[in-house]
Design a protein around this motif. Structure first.
Motif: not given
Length: 675
Positions: A346-358
RNA sequence: GACCCUGUAGCUCAGUAGGAUAGAGCACCUGCCUCCUAAGCAGGGGGUCGACGGUUCGAAUCCGCCCAGGGUCGCCA
């Protein structure tokens, strides 16, 4: 002792070689196979070869250098070994007085620069702990205690995997029961485990029936039997599949699944007939489509916005977790922090990580799925070189083809802030060996995110799983052994002893608790975590087979000597407090062997940490107790007439107590004065 | 097929930075409670350290190749 005698002698040898041959070589030593060959020995073969000297010559010159040392009694040259006999009184004097005066023997600052996170247990909150994941708890606990004893700052964490797909049906089942006022008839996590087995089986039955209906177009599901496979159902399905147009492979798979489900259903309806039937009926009555409801629950909880579903999930997993905590506390196993996978999601960290990896070249798209090309990362960022990996590393699946981020994403995020939060320079994840490649994948993902600094601090401490003799553990079929079960079985055995003794009920109960916990914990702790174990319940609860009670018993014997001595008006406190004035007199081999072992304890701790082998602590404890029991039988303390010998023995007993107290602290078992 | 782990006494396991005669516990035999708790101690039988090669003064331990068991290897965690 400021410097270990062995190290001192090794130093002398080193100096001698350097002075005469200008060479620096590592000196190794070992224990002679028999104590009449000496207390410690140095093989001379490689030294002689290294300096180009004859063994006899180098041996003689070293012998003359060493034998005038105060701690050395005599030196013998035998078969290429330099055998050292210590001066027993001198050596023992240093050891005993040091140990007796120590506030906590074995406590050190060896690892004081370390800030260590230890994650262990991390069992899914959908059933009780079983001996498989409990093995991780025991190993993790020992490691944590070992690091604490060595001066490290330790933070013990539990990662709560509350997002598992298989949890949703349990939440639904639990809610149904609660709504119908059905209360748990057993320990909460055990009860949840039963719901888990039932609900997932019902779900599978529904899904396979649906699948067969769609695929064959002929099968008609009776609404009352949506969640049940009747014998004639099974036959019908089998006939239908055999005569259908489906390809052989699909037929085979569907048939296999049907058979499996039928047997699981049979197992459950004989193991927990009431609960199983009740849940089936409630589901039929109140849930129109378990499969889509489950999917809804999974999706909603992952999002975390539906308050109702979140609170249902939280209630259930909290309950399961409370059962785990209760179990663990019986064995003195505690966690400092609990981290929920859902919170990370829920924290949004996962999204950030995926964006960075993108933005990196290592992310591969496959429809909506996202994969990380781990082999390329490992090569490009020199991970392979650093850790000497020569084989190919498989890709890591981060997002599935429906676009849903999977477990590794959360684990990457978790590691990022877990280490930073505690400012850790070491993170040991005690996780089963099955996760080996997954754990490697997470570390490589961190490399890809330019966080090799964090990845390099993470150790996957993997342990082998536990199987039961003659059968496999299977949560879905309620085939598992729980530590709780072992604990109560062990307790019954303990009472067989206690009922022959004249203790109060309260005393008996206290003794039974401590002995059973130690027995179970030690029986698991003593095995090398790398070894897959075949678990035999009978053996695990046989008190003669186990070293746990033996350790506790040895301690009570030692304590009892002190207690009895006080009753005999021997000034124990005085002797201990003024131990400097005691003139040490060692007269028996049993005394000497025990003292040598006591002296080894700090080294044992060091080695256990360096080799990451907590099980060696158990083996050492066992050896120490064995030596103490020999001493106990051969060296009377209270009735000894020679005052020096008697006082020396009192110090030996006190030192043994100190050593055992330290060991018990590392093992996390309680001690007893009586048993 | 690739990778990881394991293979030591009848059973469960120690022993691997190479060392002398491979050790415990259980089980099986034999002893020991006028003596600090016998949940103990003493003694006995029981082994080609999975197999074969290699490295060297020396291998259960290191290397190679096999054999057997377990685990992992693209959407479960």
């Amino acid at each position: 002792m400021s410097e270990k005698p062995v190290d001192k002698i090794a130093g002398i040898i080193n100096d001698h070689i350097f002075e005469n041959y200008k060479k620096n070589i590592t000196i190794i030593w070992n224990k002679p196979p028999s104590s009449n060959l000496g207390d410690v020995s140095f093989p001379l073969f490689s030294i002689a070869k290294n300096v180009g000297e004859k063994i006899e010559v180098i041996g003689q010159s070293l012998k003359s250098k060493i034998e005038n040392q105060e701690v050395v009694e005599k030196v013998e040259l035998k078969g290429g070994f330099l055998n050292i006999f210590f001066n027993r009184n001198y050596f023992s004097d240093k050891v005993l007085k040091n140990v007796v005066k120590a506030e906590k023997y074995g406590k050190s600052t060896v690892e004081s620069s370390k800030r260590v996170i230890i994650e262990h247990t991390s069992s899914n909150p959908n059933g009780p702990l079983h001996i498989g994941n409990f093995r991780g708890s025991v190993v993790g606990d020992l490691l944590a205690r070992l690091y604490k004893m060595s001066g490290a700052a330790v933070n013990v964490r539990y990662y709560v995997n509350d997002l598992g797909r298989q949890i949703a049906p349990v939440v639904i089942g639990y809610k149904l029961l609660k709504k119908n006022n059905i209360a748990p008839d057993t320990k909460i996590d055990l009860w949840i485990g039963k719901i888990y087995a039932t609900m997932n089986t019902l779900l599978d039955i529904q899904e396979i029936k649906k699948e067969i209906q769609t695929k064959t177009g002929k099968y008609h599901i009776n609404d009352d039997l949506k969640y049940k496979i009747e014998p004639n159902d099974k036959e019908e399905i089998e006939n239908l599949l055999m005569s259908s147009e489906l390809d052989e492979k699909t037929k085979e798979i569907l048939l296999k699944r049907t058979k499996k489900l039928f047997s699981v259903q049979k197992a459950l309806s004989s193991k927990i007939p009431d609960l199983f039937n009740l849940l089936r009926k409630l589901t039929e009555k109140e849930v129109s489509d378990l499969s889509s409801l489950t999917q809804e629950y999974i999706e909603e909880y992952l999002k975390g916005e539906n308050k109702q579903i979140v609170s249902e999930y939280r209630e259930l997993t909290e309950k399961a977790l409370s059962g785990h905590i209760e179990t663990l506390s019986r064995f003195n196993i505690f966690h400092d922090d609990f981290d929920r996978e859902s919170d990370i999601a829920w924290s949004g960290e996962v999204k950030e990580i995926l964006q960075k990896l993108e933005t990196k070249q290592w992310l591969r798209h496959d429809g909506r799925a996202r994969l990380l090309k781990n082999d390329e990362i490992a090569t490009a960022l020199r991970y392979k070189e650093k850790y000497n990996i020569k084989h190919e590393i498989p890709d890591l699946i981060l997002v599935n083809s429906e676009g849903i981020p999977l477990y590794p994403c959360r684990d990457i995020a978790y590691h990022l802030h877990k280490l930073e939060k505690f400012n850790a320079n070491l993170c040991i994840n005690v996780i089963g060996k099955q996760q080996q490649s997954l754990q490697l994948g997470v570390r490589l993902a961190l490399y890809a995110l330019n966080r090799s600094d964090i990845a390099d601090k993470i150790i996957h401490f993997d342990y082998e799983y536990v199987t039961l003799v003659g059968r496999k553990m299977a949560g879905r079929e309620l085939e598992y052994v729980t530590p709780d079960e072992l604990y109560s079985l062990a307790k019954e055995e303990v009472y067989k002893f206690l009922n022959e003794r004249d203790y109060s009920e309260e005393e008996k109960s206290n003794i039974a608790n401590i002995v059973s916990a130690a027995s179970v914990k030690i029986s698991i702790a003593k095995i090398d975590p790398n070894k897959a174990v075949m678990f035999d319940v009978k053996k695990a609860t046989d008190l003669n087979e186990n070293s746990g009670p033996f350790l506790l018993y040895s301690f009570t014997r030692a304590k009892n000597i002190i207690i009895k001595a006080k009753e005999e008006s021997i000034p124990i406190e005085d002797i201990i407090n003024n131990c400097e004035t005691v003139e040490i007199s060692i007269v028996k081999d049993e005394e000497w062997n025990l003292i040598k072992l006591i002296e080894e304890l700090p080294m044992i701790y060091k080695r256990a940490i360096n080799t990451k082998r907590p099980d060696t602590i158990v083996n050492f404890s066992f050896e120490l107790c064995k030596a103490f029991n020999k001493f106990y039988d051969n060296c009377p303390v209270i009735s000894e007439n020679d005052e020096k010998v008697r006082k020396t023995r009192i110090l030996i007993v006190q030192s043994t107590i100190k050593a055992l107290e330290s060991l018990f602290e590392v093992l996390g078992i309680d001690s007893l004065e009586k048993m």
